[in-house]
Write a protein that holds these residues in place. Structure first.
Motif, PDB file in Angstrom:
ATOM      1  N   SER A  52       0.818  -1.216   0.000  1.00  0.00           N
ATOM      2  CA  SER A  52       0.000   0.000   0.000  1.00  0.00           C
ATOM      3  C   SER A  52       0.851   1.266   0.000  1.00  0.00           C
ATOM      4  O   SER A  52       1.950   1.313   0.579  1.00  0.00           O
ATOM      5  CB  SER A  52      -0.907   0.029   1.233  1.00  0.00           C
ATOM      6  OG  SER A  52      -1.884  -0.963   1.158  1.00  0.00           O
ATOM      7  N   ASP A  53       0.314   2.301  -0.648  1.00  0.00           N
ATOM      8  CA  ASP A  53       0.925   3.624  -0.577  1.00  0.00           C
ATOM      9  C   ASP A  53       0.747   4.189   0.827  1.00  0.00           C
ATOM     10  O   ASP A  53      -0.173   3.804   1.559  1.00  0.00           O
ATOM     11  CB  ASP A  53       0.254   4.589  -1.564  1.00  0.00           C
ATOM     12  CG  ASP A  53       0.442   4.169  -3.009  1.00  0.00           C
ATOM     13  OD1 ASP A  53       1.267   3.278  -3.263  1.00  0.00           O
ATOM     14  OD2 ASP A  53      -0.252   4.740  -3.871  1.00  0.00           O
ATOM     15  N   LEU A  54       1.608   5.147   1.166  1.00  0.00           N
ATOM     16  CA  LEU A  54       1.418   5.936   2.374  1.00  0.00           C
ATOM     17  C   LEU A  54       0.735   7.240   1.972  1.00  0.00           C
ATOM     18  O   LEU A  54       1.313   8.052   1.243  1.00  0.00           O
ATOM     19  CB  LEU A  54       2.765   6.234   3.048  1.00  0.00           C
ATOM     20  CG  LEU A  54       3.544   5.029   3.588  1.00  0.00           C
ATOM     21  CD1 LEU A  54       4.864   5.487   4.197  1.00  0.00           C
ATOM     22  CD2 LEU A  54       2.715   4.266   4.609  1.00  0.00           C
ATOM     23  N   ASP A  55      -0.514   7.428   2.408  1.00  0.00           N
ATOM     24  CA  ASP A  55      -1.266   8.641   2.094  1.00  0.00           C
ATOM     25  C   ASP A  55      -1.042   9.646   3.224  1.00  0.00           C
ATOM     26  O   ASP A  55      -1.510   9.443   4.360  1.00  0.00           O
ATOM     27  CB  ASP A  55      -2.760   8.320   1.965  1.00  0.00           C
ATOM     28  CG  ASP A  55      -3.040   7.381   0.807  1.00  0.00           C
ATOM     29  OD1 ASP A  55      -2.391   7.526  -0.233  1.00  0.00           O
ATOM     30  OD2 ASP A  55      -3.917   6.501   0.957  1.00  0.00           O
ATOM     31  N   LEU A  56      -0.345  10.745   2.906  1.00  0.00           N
ATOM     32  CA  LEU A  56       0.069  11.702   3.929  1.00  0.00           C
ATOM     33  C   LEU A  56      -0.460  13.099   3.630  1.00  0.00           C
ATOM     34  O   LEU A  56      -0.608  13.481   2.460  1.00  0.00           O
ATOM     35  CB  LEU A  56       1.598  11.763   4.015  1.00  0.00           C
ATOM     36  CG  LEU A  56       2.332  10.445   4.302  1.00  0.00           C
ATOM     37  CD1 LEU A  56       3.845  10.657   4.251  1.00  0.00           C
ATOM     38  CD2 LEU A  56       1.914   9.883   5.646  1.00  0.00           C
ATOM     39  N   LEU A  57      -0.730  13.837   4.692  1.00  0.00           N
ATOM     40  CA  LEU A  57      -1.093  15.243   4.584  1.00  0.00           C
ATOM     41  C   LEU A  57      -0.213  16.045   5.540  1.00  0.00           C
ATOM     42  O   LEU A  57      -0.184  15.773   6.750  1.00  0.00           O
ATOM     43  CB  LEU A  57      -2.568  15.453   4.937  1.00  0.00           C
ATOM     44  CG  LEU A  57      -3.044  16.912   4.987  1.00  0.00           C
ATOM     45  CD1 LEU A  57      -2.912  17.588   3.615  1.00  0.00           C
ATOM     46  CD2 LEU A  57      -4.491  16.991   5.477  1.00  0.00           C
ATOM     47  N   PHE A  58       0.508  17.019   4.978  1.00  0.00           N
ATOM     48  CA  PHE A  58       1.293  17.946   5.780  1.00  0.00           C
ATOM     49  C   PHE A  58       0.478  19.227   5.935  1.00  0.00           C
ATOM     50  O   PHE A  58       0.144  19.879   4.943  1.00  0.00           O
ATOM     51  CB  PHE A  58       2.630  18.263   5.100  1.00  0.00           C
ATOM     52  CG  PHE A  58       3.537  17.065   4.950  1.00  0.00           C
ATOM     53  CD1 PHE A  58       4.383  16.686   5.981  1.00  0.00           C
ATOM     54  CD2 PHE A  58       3.541  16.306   3.786  1.00  0.00           C
ATOM     55  CE1 PHE A  58       5.229  15.584   5.849  1.00  0.00           C
ATOM     56  CE2 PHE A  58       4.374  15.210   3.639  1.00  0.00           C
ATOM     57  CZ  PHE A  58       5.226  14.846   4.685  1.00  0.00           C
ATOM     58  N   ILE A  59       0.156  19.575   7.173  1.00  0.00           N
ATOM     59  CA  ILE A  59      -0.655  20.766   7.451  1.00  0.00           C
ATOM     60  C   ILE A  59       0.246  21.797   8.148  1.00  0.00           C
ATOM     61  O   ILE A  59       0.854  21.489   9.191  1.00  0.00           O
ATOM     62  CB  ILE A  59      -1.848  20.432   8.375  1.00  0.00           C
ATOM     63  CG1 ILE A  59      -2.571  19.171   7.897  1.00  0.00           C
ATOM     64  CG2 ILE A  59      -2.817  21.618   8.432  1.00  0.00           C
ATOM     65  CD1 ILE A  59      -3.517  18.585   8.916  1.00  0.00           C
ATOM     66  N   HIS A  60       0.343  22.978   7.574  1.00  0.00           N
ATOM     67  CA  HIS A  60       1.180  24.007   8.192  1.00  0.00           C
ATOM     68  C   HIS A  60       0.348  25.263   8.405  1.00  0.00           C
ATOM     69  O   HIS A  60      -0.757  25.404   7.878  1.00  0.00           O
ATOM     70  CB  HIS A  60       2.409  24.298   7.324  1.00  0.00           C
ATOM     71  CG  HIS A  60       2.090  24.852   5.973  1.00  0.00           C
ATOM     72  ND1 HIS A  60       2.053  26.212   5.706  1.00  0.00           N
ATOM     73  CD2 HIS A  60       1.782  24.230   4.788  1.00  0.00           C
ATOM     74  CE1 HIS A  60       1.751  26.400   4.430  1.00  0.00           C
ATOM     75  NE2 HIS A  60       1.586  25.212   3.854  1.00  0.00           N
ATOM     76  N   ASN A  61       0.911  26.206   9.187  1.00  0.00           N
ATOM     77  CA  ASN A  61       0.161  27.416   9.509  1.00  0.00           C
ATOM     78  C   ASN A  61       0.717  28.661   8.819  1.00  0.00           C
ATOM     79  O   ASN A  61       0.665  29.766   9.353  1.00  0.00           O
ATOM     80  CB  ASN A  61       0.100  27.641  11.021  1.00  0.00           C
ATOM     81  CG  ASN A  61       1.490  27.637  11.662  1.00  0.00           C
ATOM     82  OD1 ASN A  61       2.505  27.719  10.961  1.00  0.00           O
ATOM     83  ND2 ASN A  61       1.519  27.532  12.982  1.00  0.00           N
ATOM     84  N   GLY A  62       1.297  28.437   7.612  1.00  0.00           N
ATOM     85  CA  GLY A  62       1.759  29.566   6.810  1.00  0.00           C
ATOM     86  C   GLY A  62       3.239  29.821   6.920  1.00  0.00           C
ATOM     87  O   GLY A  62       3.675  30.984   6.904  1.00  0.00           O
ATOM     88  N   VAL A  63       4.052  28.782   6.998  1.00  0.00           N
ATOM     89  CA  VAL A  63       5.507  28.929   7.122  1.00  0.00           C
ATOM     90  C   VAL A  63       6.120  29.304   5.779  1.00  0.00           C
ATOM     91  O   VAL A  63       5.496  29.171   4.721  1.00  0.00           O
ATOM     92  CB  VAL A  63       6.136  27.629   7.650  1.00  0.00           C
ATOM     93  CG1 VAL A  63       5.573  27.300   9.017  1.00  0.00           C
ATOM     94  CG2 VAL A  63       5.902  26.480   6.678  1.00  0.00           C
ATOM     95  N   GLY A  64       7.364  29.728   5.794  1.00  0.00           N
ATOM     96  CA  GLY A  64       8.053  30.122   4.573  1.00  0.00           C
ATOM     97  C   GLY A  64       8.253  28.965   3.617  1.00  0.00           C
ATOM     98  O   GLY A  64       8.466  27.816   4.039  1.00  0.00           O
TER      99      GLY A  64
END
Length: 753
Positions: A52-64
């Motif tokens: 299986s693939d690794l389904d990932l979400l990176f959530i940030h708060n507006g970094v550079g």
């Protein structure tokens, strides 16, 4: 493998990702409060198969952007270097919310979000947004969900019927299970998720073993891999494995149908508030584009109700309500042996509906109604075929063959036998040590008799089943230019009628199998073989004109109008004796039409200037059975021209065309001039409808011909009319006149069809 192994695999990936996360923070200069790592989709549910693939979400708060890019590379490069497949997205909370409004794949993935590392508040906020948005906007998401399901079905087919199915993407597979669970989270309609558990476990375990056997991240279970997967999972053989997969997929698809049924009910409740309940047959009504059993109808006294509902639903291109199917199944009553004529005709009408038949048939099959009506069907349900030429299970292949046979009903004189033969041509498959054609013939003969077919028809069906491979086999393996080849076929196929049925069945069977088994080259060879054999047989002989009985001859001598009605329950037998005259047939059929009686069969014969007519008609459920006096008076008024019936006939035809229906082959009208001496034969083959015989008779009278006799048959939903006609002086038509009449009549019928 199982749930525990998938969880352990997921946990191991979690640990690897957490370690990489901390290293990426150090490299990028980001702080943990600025970013979160979350698993979505299957990984979010903790369901990782070996590939299986690794389904990932990176959530940030507006970094550079520079720091963010360094972080992502530090996270993912080590995984890519070891060959891990990654599906990832990088977004802020607001970006995630915006994208998920219009992307069904994104919102469905977010419903299974699971926090891994970093700022947990970011993950929780996104999860809360997704849940709220899913519930609040569910009505706008539903069309997207439905389209995604339909698109996958078009691309990957139906898991239950495929010999090499995609366990994840095919209809009834893992993706559908995930979709159903997501719909349950919307709380829009109640869903019985426990019905999915066994199917989900089976599919997930098979996929795990498939990845293990092949060493690849692929979800299509090929024939070459089924034995190995079956052995690892301790199934007796690949057929036993595929049988369980087919059962599981049908269970999933059935739950999906129930879900959409409930969704449609809720979505359309307001728009269909004014929908009317229209009674269409005994015990049945049409409401909201569904056929339903009327609430107060006693089905215990009507064993034919299920087949009647199926025929009406399929012919109108609608479905039977699930509540009604369950009600019919729970109150099931066996049909008598042999079946009543109407039940047999309902079965033929169901089969003859083409594509519209599939969903109706499958719904009945899910509640085991098909097997209760036809116990022989139970053996071929879900039965796989270890044959690279076939794409479907045995039962689905037979359904697909029947669908294609429905397009060929104009090519044969007995469309009912073609349709039934197509549906059951492989009924003998799956019995060890038995030739499926020979054993199928043994099964179909008593089955046909039980369905109410005559001895001759049952023999014809048995011949169709035992020889359904004859024409393609001979055409491709023997020299069709050799007279001995033609004699060989003639020695087996004794009649032109059987030959045309076998030809149509060969086409339907071949097309349902696929291009590998049926090419233009093979079709051409078979057509050439049939043409040469038919020439040797001298064609198809039309039925002779009806003979009159002694009581009928006595009425002929009286020469006066007489009428006799016999009520036989589902139908009326009507005998009419009347002085013959041009336009008599159209006048009688006009009276039947305005009285809302549909002709099922008829035999008419003119002799000594008197016509004797025997009619079998159905009376519309919404009108009372006509009295002897009322019908006789209406006929008398029509014959002397004091009753204007055309407007009422036009109204009924117009009402018929406003009903939903299915696509059917166009009418076919043929002229035969060389086989009889006292008249010309006109054959009409088309889909039955109100006022059909009236339209034919009226058109003929306008072309200066007289109908001297007729044999009318309604076979399921197909009409086959043989008309014996002369000119107004009583002579047969010239070949040119007959051809022009047939062409003109076909144009008229096609324009109204």
């Amino acid at each position: 493998m199982g749930t525990r192994e998938r969880r352990e695999r997921s946990d191991a990936s979690d640990r690897d990702l957490v370690q990489l996360f901390h290293g990426a923070l150090a490299v990028s200069g980001l702080e943990e409060r600025q970013i979160a790592l979350a698993a979505v989709g299957g990984f979010g549910r903790g369901e990782l198969s070996p590939g299986s693939d690794l389904d990932l979400l990176f959530i940030h708060n507006g970094v550079g952007e520079k720091n963010l890019s360094a972080f992502i590379k530090a996270m993912l490069n080590p995984l890519w270097n070891v060959g891990r497949q990654i599906d990832y997205s990088v977004r802020t909370r607001s970006e995630t919310r915006a994208v998920s409004r219009g992307d069904i794949k994104v919102i469905l993935g977010l419903l299974d979000i699971r926090h891994l590392q970093g700022n947990e508040d970011l993950t929780n906020a996104v999860a809360t947004d997704a849940q709220k948005q899913w519930r609040k906007r569910i009505r706008s998401y539903l069309p997207m969900v439905r389209e995604s399901i339909e698109q996958r079905t078009r691309t990957f087919g139906e898991l239950a019927f495929l010999l090499e199915p995609d366990l994840k993407e095919a209809r009834g597979g893992l993706r559908d299970i995930t979709t159903i669970r997501s719909l349950a989270k919307s709380e829009f309609v109640p869903i019985l998720l426990d019905r999915l558990a066994a199917s989900e476990a089976l599919f997930a375990n098979v996929r795990d073993e498939l990845h293990g056997v092949t060493g690849r991240n692929r979800d299509q279970l090929l024939l070459t891999e089924q034995d190995a997967v079956a052995a690892v999972m301790d199934f007796a053989d690949a057929d036993a494995l595929m049988l369980e997969i087919s059962k599981a997929a049908r269970a999933v698809d059935y739950v999906m149908q129930m879900v959409w049924y409930q969704i449609d009910e809720r979505v359309h409740r307001i728009s269909l508030r004014r929908a009317k309940h229209v009674t269409i047959a005994k015990g049945l009504e049409l409401y909201r584009n569904e056929i339903s059993v009327t609430p107060d109808y006693d089905i215990s006294n009507d064993p034919g109700i299920g087949l009647r509902a199926a025929a009406f639903a399929a012919q109108r291109g609608v479905r039977i309500s699930l509540d009604s199917i369950v009600r019919i199944a729970d109150g099931f009553v066996d049909l008598p042996t042999p079946w009543p004529d109407q039940s047999r005709e309902d079965l033929v009408a169901l089969i003859g509906a083409g594509e519209a038949m599939i969903d109706v048939f499958e719904a009945l099959d899910q509640e085991r109604l098909i097997s209760q009506w036809i116990p022989e069907w139970d053996h071929v349900r879900f039965l796989p075929q270890r044959n690279v030429l076939h794409h479907h299970t045995v039962d689905r292949h037979m359904l697909e063959t029947a669908v294609r046979a429905a397009t060929l009903t104009r090519e044969v004189h007995r469309p009912d036998l073609l349709l039934v033969g197509a549906l059951f041509h492989d009924i003998g498959k799956g019995y060890a040590g038995e030739d499926h054609s020979e054993y199928g013939a043994e099964l179909i003969f008593p089955l046909a008799k039980r369905l109410g077919f005559s001895e001759d028809d049952a023999n014809t069906l048995a011949m169709m089943v035992i020889h359904h491979l004859l024409l393609p086999s001979v055409a491709t393996r023997r020299d069709i230019d050799d007279p001995q080849t033609i004699e060989y076929v003639r020695g087996i196929v004794k009649s032109a009628e059987l030959l045309e049925l076998l030809h149509a069945l060969s086409i339907a069977d071949g097309e349902a199998t696929g291009r590998t088994a049926w090419s233009d080259w093979k079709a051409g060879l078979v057509a050439s073989l049939v043409e040469r054999t038919l020439a040797a047989m001298q064609g198809v002989t039309p039925p002779p004109q009806p003979e009159l009985t002694e009581p009928q001859l006595a009425k002929v001598l009286q020469g006066v109008l007489s009428l006799e009605i016999t009520d036989r329950g589902d139908v009326l037998d009507i005998e009419i004796v009347a002085p013959d005259r041009p336009g008599l047939l159209s006048a009688i059929t006009a009276v039947f039409t305005v009285s809302r009686m549909d002709v099922r069969s008829a035999k008419t014969r003119s002799m000594e200037h008197v016509a004797v007519m025997n009619w079998v008609v159905n009376v519309d459920i919404n009108v009372p059975i006509p009295s002897h006096e009322g019908l006789l008076e209406l006929i008398e008024r029509a014959l002397i021209g004091t009753e204007d019936l055309q407007v009422r006939i036009d109204d009924r035809i117009s009402s018929y065309y406003r009903r939903p229906g299915i696509l059917v082959p166009p009418p076919v009208v043929s002229a035969i001039t060389q086989m009889v001496t006292d008249s010309t034969i006109i054959e009409v083959r088309m889909h039955d409808r109100p006022a059909l015989l009236y339209t034919v008779a009226t058109a003929m009278s306008k072309f200066g011909v007289d109908i001297r006799g007729a044999i009318v048959s309604t076979l399921g939903a197909e009409a086959f009319d043989t008309l014996y006609v002369t000119d107004l002086q009583g002579a047969p038509l010239s070949a040119q006149h007959a051809l022009e009449l047939a062409e003109a009549l076909q144009i008229i019928l096609t324009s109204q069809d």
